[in-house]
Design a protein around this motif. Structure first.
Motif, PDB file in Angstrom:
ATOM      1  N   ASP A  57      -0.582  -2.324   6.191  1.00 51.33           N
ATOM      2  CA  ASP A  57      -0.570  -1.690   4.877  1.00 51.33           C
ATOM      3  C   ASP A  57      -0.662  -2.774   3.808  1.00 51.33           C
ATOM      4  N   PRO A  58      -1.768  -2.846   3.053  1.00 54.64           N
ATOM      5  CA  PRO A  58      -1.899  -3.904   2.050  1.00 54.64           C
ATOM      6  C   PRO A  58      -0.911  -3.778   0.893  1.00 54.64           C
ATOM      7  N   SER A  59      -0.313  -2.595   0.736  1.00 52.80           N
ATOM      8  CA  SER A  59       0.669  -2.427  -0.346  1.00 52.80           C
ATOM      9  C   SER A  59       2.058  -2.900   0.058  1.00 52.80           C
ATOM     10  N   ASN A  60       2.213  -3.296   1.315  1.00 49.34           N
ATOM     11  CA  ASN A  60       3.504  -3.730   1.842  1.00 49.34           C
ATOM     12  C   ASN A  60       3.348  -5.130   2.413  1.00 49.34           C
ATOM     13  N   ARG A  61       3.870  -6.133   1.723  1.00 52.40           N
ATOM     14  CA  ARG A  61       3.643  -7.520   2.110  1.00 52.40           C
ATOM     15  C   ARG A  61       4.301  -7.890   3.438  1.00 52.40           C
ATOM     16  N   VAL A  62       5.251  -7.087   3.905  1.00 47.14           N
ATOM     17  CA  VAL A  62       5.886  -7.378   5.196  1.00 47.14           C
ATOM     18  C   VAL A  62       5.424  -6.411   6.282  1.00 47.14           C
ATOM     19  N   SER A  63       4.383  -5.673   6.008  1.00 45.98           N
ATOM     20  CA  SER A  63       3.825  -4.788   7.028  1.00 45.98           C
ATOM     21  C   SER A  63       3.438  -5.605   8.250  1.00 45.98           C
ATOM     22  N   ALA A  64       3.850  -5.156   9.439  1.00 44.51           N
ATOM     23  CA  ALA A  64       3.551  -5.801  10.726  1.00 44.51           C
ATOM     24  C   ALA A  64       4.315  -7.104  10.933  1.00 44.51           C
ATOM     25  N   SER A  65       5.219  -7.467  10.045  1.00 41.94           N
ATOM     26  CA  SER A  65       6.035  -8.672  10.225  1.00 41.94           C
ATOM     27  C   SER A  65       7.141  -8.390  11.242  1.00 41.94           C
ATOM     28  N   PRO A  66       7.234  -9.155  12.327  1.00 39.43           N
ATOM     29  CA  PRO A  66       8.302  -8.916  13.304  1.00 39.43           C
ATOM     30  C   PRO A  66       9.698  -8.975  12.692  1.00 39.43           C
ATOM     31  N   ALA A  67       9.920  -9.896  11.747  1.00 42.90           N
ATOM     32  CA  ALA A  67      11.238  -9.993  11.110  1.00 42.90           C
ATOM     33  C   ALA A  67      11.542  -8.738  10.289  1.00 42.90           C
ATOM     34  N   ALA A  68      10.527  -8.209   9.613  1.00 45.39           N
ATOM     35  CA  ALA A  68      10.714  -6.987   8.833  1.00 45.39           C
ATOM     36  C   ALA A  68      10.945  -5.788   9.742  1.00 45.39           C
ATOM     37  N   THR A 299      -5.619  -5.937  -5.099  1.00 49.28           N
ATOM     38  CA  THR A 299      -7.004  -5.518  -5.334  1.00 49.28           C
ATOM     39  C   THR A 299      -7.100  -4.161  -6.014  1.00 49.28           C
ATOM     40  N   GLY A 300      -6.038  -3.357  -5.906  1.00 47.24           N
ATOM     41  CA  GLY A 300      -6.077  -2.009  -6.452  1.00 47.24           C
ATOM     42  C   GLY A 300      -6.698  -0.989  -5.522  1.00 47.24           C
TER      43      GLY A 300
END
Length: 400
Positions: A57-68, A299-300
């Motif tokens: 998800d480009p609107s979520n900077r921690v998307s797919a982050s294992p720590a998140a 990017t919008g």
């Protein structure tokens, strides 16, 4: 005849004794395989392959982050995320109940008007909630936390939990790169983004349908014939005469959009659930939608759909088209839990009254008039979209 059979047996024994493997006889198909047309195979092929690749998800900077994901999983089970301190996300979205709760109406601090939707494959959706009031998974995760009818927590409570609990603060730092700050609203959003990262990992396993679909596409008749004949007949109805795939299409078996399928929208005398119409109003007024400052997409593009969606009168009484994977394990059904079983759902579509549907535009559904055998076949196909799910491992520690 007996002499010829005896000679064949002796010959097989002789070749085996000489160290030469006897050639097996051609095996018949395990059960009948329908004569699928090229057009039908093309339609069936569009429901796979499965699983889909992970989506970021480009609107979520921690998307797919294992720590998140780890932080989100801890928050998902934490009852302190609710105002009374007794309810967590997992209270309503139970892993042993298909990530729902098995109730006709969700139970928060009060009984709600809609059923708790399953979280399976939720990370792939374009809109969230039965009415689409969320345009991102993280924004949708904020709504029940703040809603006084559900978890009833305030922004400050969530922020204080992240700051004051040493383990959660450590997990936050690992996920977001710094310690929890003083901006309460940002911490609420970050908690929701971690929750979204975790929920996006909830992907259904492969099913008997997927094995059949792949075999059919690859021309493996023997493997395809292991698929039950009733499910084959139901699938033929699904992509053919019943046109279920008009809305339930693609690998997730949903278009991710909304429709009026003839379910009454009165929730009690004098009160209605407006569905998508009200959801779009709430979306436009939300400070957490993708047009706001909390989106991480520079990017919008992520907010394009939100910017251009139109709120129309025909949206009244429309609800999200759910995906059908694991659906046989997820009853009751429909947005308000009004149908108890898959048999009831198929019967509804077979007998739906045209008078109950919107008169403007093209009707989404029509009475199918299925026979009892056809209804049973359609249910058999829907059950083939389910698979056993192994027990979940213990939640891993945030900061060992």
């Amino acid at each position: 005849m007996i002499r010829r059979l005896l000679a064949w047996v002796l010959a097989v024994a002789a070749t085996a004794g000489a160290g030469v493997s006897a050639q097996p006889l051609a095996q018949p198909l395990a059960q009948p395989l329908l004569d699928w047309t090229e057009e039908e195979v093309t339609l069936i092929a569009r429901h796979g392959p499965w699983p889909l690749p992970p989506v970021r998800d480009p609107s979520n900077r921690v998307s797919a982050s294992p720590a998140a994901v780890r932080l989100g999983e801890h928050l998902f089970y934490d009852t302190r995320l609710s105002g009374p301190g007794q309810t967590s996300c997992a209270t309503c979205h139970r892993p042993d109940r298909n990530w729902s709760d098995g109730l006709a109406r969700a139970q928060g601090t009060v009984e709600l008007d809609r059923r708790t939707p399953s979280l399976w494959n939720v990370g792939y959706g374009p809109w969230f909630g039965w009415d689409g009031a969320g345009d991102s998974l993280w924004a949708q995760s904020i709504r029940p936390i703040l809603d006084p009818r559900e978890m009833g927590a305030g922004t400050g409570r969530v922020a204080a939990l992240l700051r004051e609990d040493a383990t959660l603060a450590c997990g936050y730092e690992k996920a977001f790169g710094d310690r929890p700050g003083r901006d309460d609203e940002r911490l609420l959003v970050d908690a929701a983004k971690a929750l979204a990262a975790f929920q996006a990992t909830l992907v259904t396993p492969r099913t008997p349908f997927d094995v059949f679909r792949d075999a059919l596409v690859n021309g493996d008749r023997v493997a395809a014939a292991r698929y039950p004949l009733a499910a084959q007949r139901g699938l033929r109805l699904f992509v053919g005469a019943a046109s279920c795939n008009a809305c339930h299409f693609g690998p997730r078996f949903t278009n991710g959009e909304f429709g009026d399928v003839g379910i009454p929208f009165f929730v009690r005398p004098g009160e209605v659930d407006s569905g998508r119409l009200g959801g779009l109003a709430r979306l436009a007024g939300s400070p957490f939608n993708l047009l706001g400052s909390h989106s991480d997409d520079t990017t919008g593009e992520a907010g394009r759909r939100t910017r251009h969606v139109q709120r129309l009168h025909s949206n009244f009484g429309e609800f999200r088209v759910p995906g059908l994977r694991q659906t046989a394990r997820g009853g009751p059904y429909m947005h308000n839990g009004s149908l108890a079983s898959l048999d009831d759902v198929v019967r509804h579509y077979s007998e739906v009254s045209p008078d109950r549907l919107h008169s403007d535009g093209v009707p989404l559904v029509r009475p199918l008039g299925l026979s009892a055998e056809e209804q049973g076949d359609l249910v058999a196909f829907l059950r083939s979209l389910d698979a056993e799910v192994p027990p979940r491992p213990p939640v891993p520690p945030l900061c060992p």
